[in-house]
Design a protein around this motif. Structure first.
Motif, PDB file in Angstrom:
ATOM      1  N   ARG A 122       0.848  -1.181   0.000  1.00  0.00           N
ATOM      2  CA  ARG A 122       0.000   0.000   0.000  1.00  0.00           C
ATOM      3  C   ARG A 122       0.893   1.243   0.000  1.00  0.00           C
ATOM      4  O   ARG A 122       1.700   1.444   0.906  1.00  0.00           O
ATOM      5  CB  ARG A 122      -0.903   0.003   1.245  1.00  0.00           C
ATOM      6  CG  ARG A 122      -2.080   0.969   1.165  1.00  0.00           C
ATOM      7  CD  ARG A 122      -2.791   1.053   2.512  1.00  0.00           C
ATOM      8  NE  ARG A 122      -3.247  -0.223   3.009  1.00  0.00           N
ATOM      9  CZ  ARG A 122      -4.457  -0.747   2.761  1.00  0.00           C
ATOM     10  NH1 ARG A 122      -5.315  -0.077   2.029  1.00  0.00           N
ATOM     11  NH2 ARG A 122      -4.792  -1.915   3.276  1.00  0.00           N
ATOM     12  N   GLN A 125      -0.268   8.196  -2.696  1.00  0.00           N
ATOM     13  CA  GLN A 125      -0.125   8.942  -3.935  1.00  0.00           C
ATOM     14  C   GLN A 125       0.651  10.235  -3.704  1.00  0.00           C
ATOM     15  O   GLN A 125       0.785  10.707  -2.575  1.00  0.00           O
ATOM     16  CB  GLN A 125      -1.499   9.262  -4.534  1.00  0.00           C
ATOM     17  CG  GLN A 125      -2.265   8.024  -4.963  1.00  0.00           C
ATOM     18  CD  GLN A 125      -3.444   8.364  -5.833  1.00  0.00           C
ATOM     19  OE1 GLN A 125      -3.328   9.145  -6.779  1.00  0.00           O
ATOM     20  NE2 GLN A 125      -4.591   7.782  -5.532  1.00  0.00           N
ATOM     21  N   GLY A 130      -5.566   9.522  -1.240  1.00  0.00           N
ATOM     22  CA  GLY A 130      -5.809   8.211  -1.828  1.00  0.00           C
ATOM     23  C   GLY A 130      -4.586   7.321  -1.789  1.00  0.00           C
ATOM     24  O   GLY A 130      -3.502   7.714  -1.346  1.00  0.00           O
ATOM     25  N   GLU A 131      -4.777   6.103  -2.256  1.00  0.00           N
ATOM     26  CA  GLU A 131      -3.725   5.103  -2.210  1.00  0.00           C
ATOM     27  C   GLU A 131      -3.508   4.495  -3.584  1.00  0.00           C
ATOM     28  O   GLU A 131      -4.354   4.576  -4.467  1.00  0.00           O
ATOM     29  CB  GLU A 131      -4.105   3.996  -1.212  1.00  0.00           C
ATOM     30  CG  GLU A 131      -4.267   4.484   0.214  1.00  0.00           C
ATOM     31  CD  GLU A 131      -4.773   3.389   1.134  1.00  0.00           C
ATOM     32  OE1 GLU A 131      -5.168   2.323   0.621  1.00  0.00           O
ATOM     33  OE2 GLU A 131      -4.780   3.590   2.365  1.00  0.00           O
ATOM     34  N   VAL A 132      -2.353   3.884  -3.744  1.00  0.00           N
ATOM     35  CA  VAL A 132      -2.004   3.156  -4.945  1.00  0.00           C
ATOM     36  C   VAL A 132      -1.345   1.864  -4.479  1.00  0.00           C
ATOM     37  O   VAL A 132      -0.769   1.807  -3.384  1.00  0.00           O
ATOM     38  CB  VAL A 132      -1.068   3.994  -5.846  1.00  0.00           C
ATOM     39  CG1 VAL A 132       0.240   4.282  -5.162  1.00  0.00           C
ATOM     40  CG2 VAL A 132      -0.835   3.295  -7.164  1.00  0.00           C
ATOM     41  N   TYR A 133      -1.429   0.819  -5.302  1.00  0.00           N
ATOM     42  CA  TYR A 133      -0.962  -0.502  -4.884  1.00  0.00           C
ATOM     43  C   TYR A 133       0.045  -1.037  -5.891  1.00  0.00           C
ATOM     44  O   TYR A 133      -0.038  -0.757  -7.088  1.00  0.00           O
ATOM     45  CB  TYR A 133      -2.154  -1.453  -4.754  1.00  0.00           C
ATOM     46  CG  TYR A 133      -3.261  -0.887  -3.898  1.00  0.00           C
ATOM     47  CD1 TYR A 133      -3.207  -0.975  -2.510  1.00  0.00           C
ATOM     48  CD2 TYR A 133      -4.340  -0.226  -4.470  1.00  0.00           C
ATOM     49  CE1 TYR A 133      -4.208  -0.429  -1.722  1.00  0.00           C
ATOM     50  CE2 TYR A 133      -5.338   0.324  -3.686  1.00  0.00           C
ATOM     51  CZ  TYR A 133      -5.266   0.220  -2.318  1.00  0.00           C
ATOM     52  OH  TYR A 133      -6.249   0.778  -1.535  1.00  0.00           O
ATOM     53  N   LEU A 200      -9.553  -3.781  -9.179  1.00  0.00           N
ATOM     54  CA  LEU A 200      -8.393  -2.940  -9.453  1.00  0.00           C
ATOM     55  C   LEU A 200      -8.328  -2.522 -10.911  1.00  0.00           C
ATOM     56  O   LEU A 200      -8.793  -3.234 -11.801  1.00  0.00           O
ATOM     57  CB  LEU A 200      -7.100  -3.694  -9.094  1.00  0.00           C
ATOM     58  CG  LEU A 200      -6.894  -4.046  -7.626  1.00  0.00           C
ATOM     59  CD1 LEU A 200      -5.658  -4.911  -7.473  1.00  0.00           C
ATOM     60  CD2 LEU A 200      -6.779  -2.796  -6.769  1.00  0.00           C
ATOM     61  N   GLN A 203      -2.516   0.680 -14.008  1.00  0.00           N
ATOM     62  CA  GLN A 203      -2.008   1.886 -14.644  1.00  0.00           C
ATOM     63  C   GLN A 203      -0.558   1.650 -15.047  1.00  0.00           C
ATOM     64  O   GLN A 203      -0.035   0.542 -14.918  1.00  0.00           O
ATOM     65  CB  GLN A 203      -2.130   3.082 -13.695  1.00  0.00           C
ATOM     66  CG  GLN A 203      -3.533   3.333 -13.195  1.00  0.00           C
ATOM     67  CD  GLN A 203      -4.470   3.780 -14.300  1.00  0.00           C
ATOM     68  OE1 GLN A 203      -4.043   4.378 -15.277  1.00  0.00           O
ATOM     69  NE2 GLN A 203      -5.751   3.489 -14.150  1.00  0.00           N
ATOM     70  N   TYR A 207       1.462   0.063 -11.378  1.00  0.00           N
ATOM     71  CA  TYR A 207       0.638   0.480 -10.250  1.00  0.00           C
ATOM     72  C   TYR A 207      -0.824   0.105 -10.484  1.00  0.00           C
ATOM     73  O   TYR A 207      -1.287   0.014 -11.626  1.00  0.00           O
ATOM     74  CB  TYR A 207       0.737   1.991 -10.033  1.00  0.00           C
ATOM     75  CG  TYR A 207       2.066   2.437  -9.472  1.00  0.00           C
ATOM     76  CD1 TYR A 207       2.574   1.881  -8.304  1.00  0.00           C
ATOM     77  CD2 TYR A 207       2.818   3.431 -10.102  1.00  0.00           C
ATOM     78  CE1 TYR A 207       3.791   2.290  -7.790  1.00  0.00           C
ATOM     79  CE2 TYR A 207       4.034   3.851  -9.590  1.00  0.00           C
ATOM     80  CZ  TYR A 207       4.514   3.273  -8.432  1.00  0.00           C
ATOM     81  OH  TYR A 207       5.715   3.668  -7.920  1.00  0.00           O
ATOM     82  N   TYR A 208      -1.524  -0.093  -9.381  1.00  0.00           N
ATOM     83  CA  TYR A 208      -2.952  -0.408  -9.432  1.00  0.00           C
ATOM     84  C   TYR A 208      -3.718   0.600  -8.583  1.00  0.00           C
ATOM     85  O   TYR A 208      -3.228   1.046  -7.539  1.00  0.00           O
ATOM     86  CB  TYR A 208      -3.220  -1.818  -8.889  1.00  0.00           C
ATOM     87  CG  TYR A 208      -2.596  -2.932  -9.705  1.00  0.00           C
ATOM     88  CD1 TYR A 208      -3.322  -3.593 -10.682  1.00  0.00           C
ATOM     89  CD2 TYR A 208      -1.269  -3.315  -9.491  1.00  0.00           C
ATOM     90  CE1 TYR A 208      -2.753  -4.624 -11.429  1.00  0.00           C
ATOM     91  CE2 TYR A 208      -0.696  -4.334 -10.233  1.00  0.00           C
ATOM     92  CZ  TYR A 208      -1.446  -4.979 -11.192  1.00  0.00           C
ATOM     93  OH  TYR A 208      -0.870  -5.986 -11.930  1.00  0.00           O
ATOM     94  N   TYR A 209      -4.920   0.925  -9.049  1.00  0.00           N
ATOM     95  CA  TYR A 209      -5.818   1.810  -8.311  1.00  0.00           C
ATOM     96  C   TYR A 209      -7.129   1.071  -8.065  1.00  0.00           C
ATOM     97  O   TYR A 209      -7.542   0.224  -8.866  1.00  0.00           O
ATOM     98  CB  TYR A 209      -6.082   3.103  -9.090  1.00  0.00           C
ATOM     99  CG  TYR A 209      -4.861   3.971  -9.288  1.00  0.00           C
ATOM    100  CD1 TYR A 209      -4.580   5.017  -8.424  1.00  0.00           C
ATOM    101  CD2 TYR A 209      -3.984   3.740 -10.345  1.00  0.00           C
ATOM    102  CE1 TYR A 209      -3.458   5.807  -8.601  1.00  0.00           C
ATOM    103  CE2 TYR A 209      -2.856   4.514 -10.527  1.00  0.00           C
ATOM    104  CZ  TYR A 209      -2.597   5.552  -9.653  1.00  0.00           C
ATOM    105  OH  TYR A 209      -1.473   6.324  -9.831  1.00  0.00           O
TER     106      TYR A 209
END
Length: 276
Positions: A122, A125, A130-133, A200, A203, A207-209
């Motif tokens: 985790r 950004q 928010g978060e990005v994975y 998910l 990107q 990366y995944y959102y």
């Protein structure tokens, strides 16, 4: 005749998109933690063709009525239905770098549809919202000692805060607990997606959102382990990808030749048959 144009053209478009997907996989074959994209190609629903005819029924009341005789079905081409990432674990390589932390999938649940869950680091950004994975554990330390991804995104702890250490002489346990000089500092947070394909959106840079904008839940401790000084490689099979890429090229060329043949036939119909 025109249906043949559409069928060949749809094949070219589908193979072009497949070529772009495979090319992107090859370009990221050396990207740590990258998950290869896969695609499914399906045909459009078949169209039933019939011939309109007239049939005379005895009797003055009925006379001639129209009937439809079945000729057969014709296919309208193909299209790329969906693209999804292959979440299979990549191979681990030893780097002897304290900031390289491989995330290893453990006891992951499988839903009713047979889709296996996936775990991710985790990250925060750039704008802090928010978060990005990611699966890329090739981390580094910034000037202030914060553990970050290669592009500066902060690695978050289970408290939702960036992780700061004093030097690269820190240790990470198999459960992600970061300690320095024997004292625990924080625990690296790991999120789980029960259905990665639905939950998910992938990107660039691996990366995944979250598809719905909501943060993923925290993973159970049995769902993963971590190994410091190791890095997870991409799961792209370079030899298979090159073979698939050549197959897509050949399919594109075959459809292109069919399209050229249809074009020549149409030209002959207009210039020669029409003149007669």
């Amino acid at each position: 005749m025109f249906k043949g144009f559409y069928t060949a053209a749809s094949g070219m478009v589908a193979q072009q998109r497949r070529t772009e997907l495979l090319t992107n996989n090859m370009a990221n074959a050396e990207t740590p933690g990258f998950k290869a994209d896969q695609s499914t190609i399906r045909s459009f629903p078949d169209m039933l063709m019939s011939a309109i005819d007239k049939e005379t029924i005895p009797g003055e009341e009925f006379g001639a009525v129209q009937t439809a005789g079945v000729v057969g079905s014709v296919n309208a081409g193909i299209y790329m239905q969906e693209i999804f990432a292959n979440q299979q674990q990549g191979q681990l390589v030893q780097t002897n770098m304290a900031t390289d932390i491989a995330l290893i999938s453990g006891n992951l649940p499988v839903n009713e549809a047979g889709v296996q869950a996936a775990v991710f680091y985790r990250l925060q950004q750039e704008n802090g919202e928010g978060e990005v994975y990611t699966r890329n554990g090739n981390f580094t330390l910034d000037g202030a000692g914060f553990l970050t991804a290669a592009d500066g995104k902060y690695v978050l702890s289970t408290d939702g805060e960036p992780i700061q250490v004093q030097s690269e002489s820190f240790q990470v346990s198999d459960r992600g607990i970061v300690s320095e000089n024997g004292a625990p500092i924080a625990q690296i947070d790991v999120a789980i997606a029960e259905d990665p394909q639905a939950m998910l959106q992938k990107q660039q840079n691996g990366y995944y959102y979250a598809a719905n904008g909501e943060a993923l839940p925290a993973a159970d401790v049995t769902a993963f382990t971590m190994q410091q000084n190791y890095m997870e490689q991409s799961n792209v099979d370079a030899s298979k990808t090159m073979t698939d890429l050549m197959t897509a090229y050949r399919a594109f060329e075959a459809n292109q030749k069919v399209l050229s043949a249809y074009d020549s036939s149409m030209q002959k119909a207009v210039t020669e048959i029409g003149r007669v």
